[in-house]
Design an enzyme around this catalytic site. Structure first.
Site, short mmCIF file in Angstrom:
data_model
loop_
_atom_site.label_atom_id
_atom_site.label_comp_id
_atom_site.label_asym_id
_atom_site.label_seq_id
_atom_site.Cartn_x
_atom_site.Cartn_y
_atom_site.Cartn_z
N GLY A 1 0.81 -1.22 0.00
CA GLY A 1 0.00 0.00 0.00
C GLY A 1 0.84 1.27 0.00
CB THR A 2 3.87 2.23 1.93
OG1 THR A 2 3.27 1.87 3.17
CG2 THR A 2 4.73 3.46 2.12
CG ASN B 1 -5.45 3.79 8.97
OD1 ASN B 1 -5.77 4.74 8.26
ND2 ASN B 1 -4.51 3.88 9.89
CD GLN C 1 -7.03 -0.83 6.93
OE1 GLN C 1 -7.80 -1.79 7.09
NE2 GLN C 1 -5.81 -0.83 7.42
CB SER D 1 -1.87 -3.27 1.10
OG SER D 1 -0.89 -4.00 1.78
CB ALA D 2 -1.49 -8.74 -0.93
CG HIS D 3 -0.21 -6.84 4.71
ND1 HIS D 3 -0.31 -6.48 6.02
CD2 HIS D 3 0.15 -5.72 4.06
CE1 HIS D 3 0.01 -5.20 6.17
NE2 HIS D 3 0.29 -4.71 4.99
CB THR E 1 13.34 -8.85 -10.58
OG1 THR E 1 14.54 -8.49 -11.26
CG2 THR E 1 12.89 -10.23 -11.02
CB CYS F 1 5.75 4.73 19.68
SG CYS F 1 6.91 4.80 21.02
#
Ligand code: PLP
Length: 398
Positions: free
Chosen positions: A73-74, A170, A198, A218-220, A256, A343
């Site tokens: 995503g980034t 998110n 999201q 984003s796949a994850h 690649t 943080c």
């Protein structure tokens, strides 16, 4: 070994789904050559990559040529933001702010975005500002809803190249009205990018009737592998690469390609889109059950609940309890959640998203995000609903 925690942090990441796992394992022992190699082994790897792209295109209802594989995503967000601005400068539609010799008659490039974007978009905008691009942030109200009047004024200003708004937040799960936003950006002749990281897996994405020019995934976040993403670039939109190098991804992303990750992404996306309505209905029921439990805790407040939201997310603040303390206490009880705090340099800053919604700093420090996934069970949620009031009360007594 302690039992597996109850995982309520799906907006951070999701486990690999069985379909993605099977697709990736098949490929690990399969065509491993470089997809750019001309020989037959390269062609096998290219075929695997092409098949993944075709599958993603079928899931999203777009053309395979409109999809660029990225590292997540980034990177998709960075490519959308930098790529459109660089192209507008190269085409001479706006001036190059770093090159003084250009005519000042052309407007300075501008990007319009919102005050509640993910750091991926926020950081790309900060980089653009260093390139001399003007970035205008459109505010939200206390419920997380976007000020569409302010957005219309912002995109109407000369030099505006791109408007980037997230599809679903998110932290709060609040959905932005993409159709209404697109009507505004199209009337102004400005490209619309949406960070839909999201949204995927939580609501159907059909690019035939979602009027955006660019869309990041984003796949994850929907059962695919980490480090794999997509950028949809509607036909006719010109971009320059952000990661330059080889000719890969039609010259839009050097490096690649990873056919294994692409196959995992494709399988997860197909599965997520297929089972969506059934899983989200169940997840919404579990989230609403938790929301009722939160509402019963004195001094608790659910943020963004007045706005349309994705089904799995619940962002809550608890007066006199810090989000970090609650996260740690729940973790010790075997419940995994997250806070909205960032943080940085040892100090826990309250979430910029919540501050942008007008949540006072003291309250924003108490924010905890519960984000559910399809693997959560009723028993798990019953346990959390019983535990949460006890844990909050215990922390307040300290
Ligand atoms: N955009 C949004 C809205 C997100 O929630 C995230 C991840 O949390 C990202 C972008 C970044 O995605 P990735 O982790 O794939 O780089």
């Amino acid at each position: 070994m302690s039992p597996q925690p109850i995982y309520l942090d799906a907006n951070a990441t999701t486990p690999l789904c069985a379909e993605a796992r099977a697709a990736m394992i098949a490929l690990i022992d399969g065509p491993w050559a470089n997809p750019s190699s001309v020989h037959v082994m390269g062609q096998w790897a290219r075929a695997a990559l092409d098949a993944a792209r075709e599958s993603c295109a079928a899931s999203l209802q777009c053309a395979a040529k409109e999809l660029v594989f990225t590292s997540g995503g980034t990177e998709s967000d960075a490519l959308a933001l930098h790529g459109t601005v660089s192209a507008a400068i190269a085409q001479g539609r706006v001036r190059d702010p770093l090159n003084g010799s250009h005519s000042n008659e052309r407007p300075r490039p501008r990007v319009v975005t919102t005050t509640v974007e993910h750091p991926a978009v926020r950081a790309a905008c900060e980089q653009l500002e260093k390139r001399g691009v003007e970035v205008e942030l459109v505010p939200v109200d206390g419920g997380g809803r976007l000020d569409l009047g302010a957005l219309a004024l912002a995109v109407g200003k000369p030099g505006t190249v791109l408007c980037s708004v997230m599809a679903a937040n998110n932290e709060t799960g609040v959905l932005f009205p993409l159709r209404e936003i697109a009507a505004i950006t199209r009337a102004a002749g400005v490209l619309l990018h949406t960070d839909a990281v999201q949204l995927a897996g939580k609501a159907a994405i059909d690019l035939r009737d979602l009027p955006v020019e660019l869309l990041s995934l984003s796949a994850h976040k929907f059962g695919g592998p980490k480090g794999a993403g997509l950028l949809f670039v509607r036909r006719g939109v010109t971009l320059l690469p952000f990661v330059a190098g080889g000719h890969q991804e039609r010259g839009l992303r050097g490096g690649t390609e990873n056919p294994t990750a692409a196959q995992g992404l494709a399988a997860a996306l197909a599965q997520a889109q297929r089972v969506l309505s059934e899983t989200q209905e169940r997840v919404r029921g579990l989230r609403d059950r938790l929301e009722r439990a939160v509402a019963g805790i004195p001094g608790a407040q659910v943020l963004g609940r007045e706005a349309p939201r994705v089904a799995n997310t619940l962002c809550a603040v608890f007066a006199d309890v810090s989000g970090e303390e609650l996260l740690v206490a729940l973790d010790l009880e075997g419940v995994a959640v997250s806070t909205g705090s960032a943080c940085s340099s040892g100090t826990l800053e309250p979430s910029p998203v919540l501050l942008a919604m007008g949540v006072p700093v003291s309250l924003a420090r108490g924010a905890v995000r519960f984000s559910l996934w399809s693997g959560n069970t009723e028993d798990e949620l019953e346990r959390v609903c019983a535990l949460l009031p006890e844990v909050v009360a215990r922390l307040r007594r300290r």
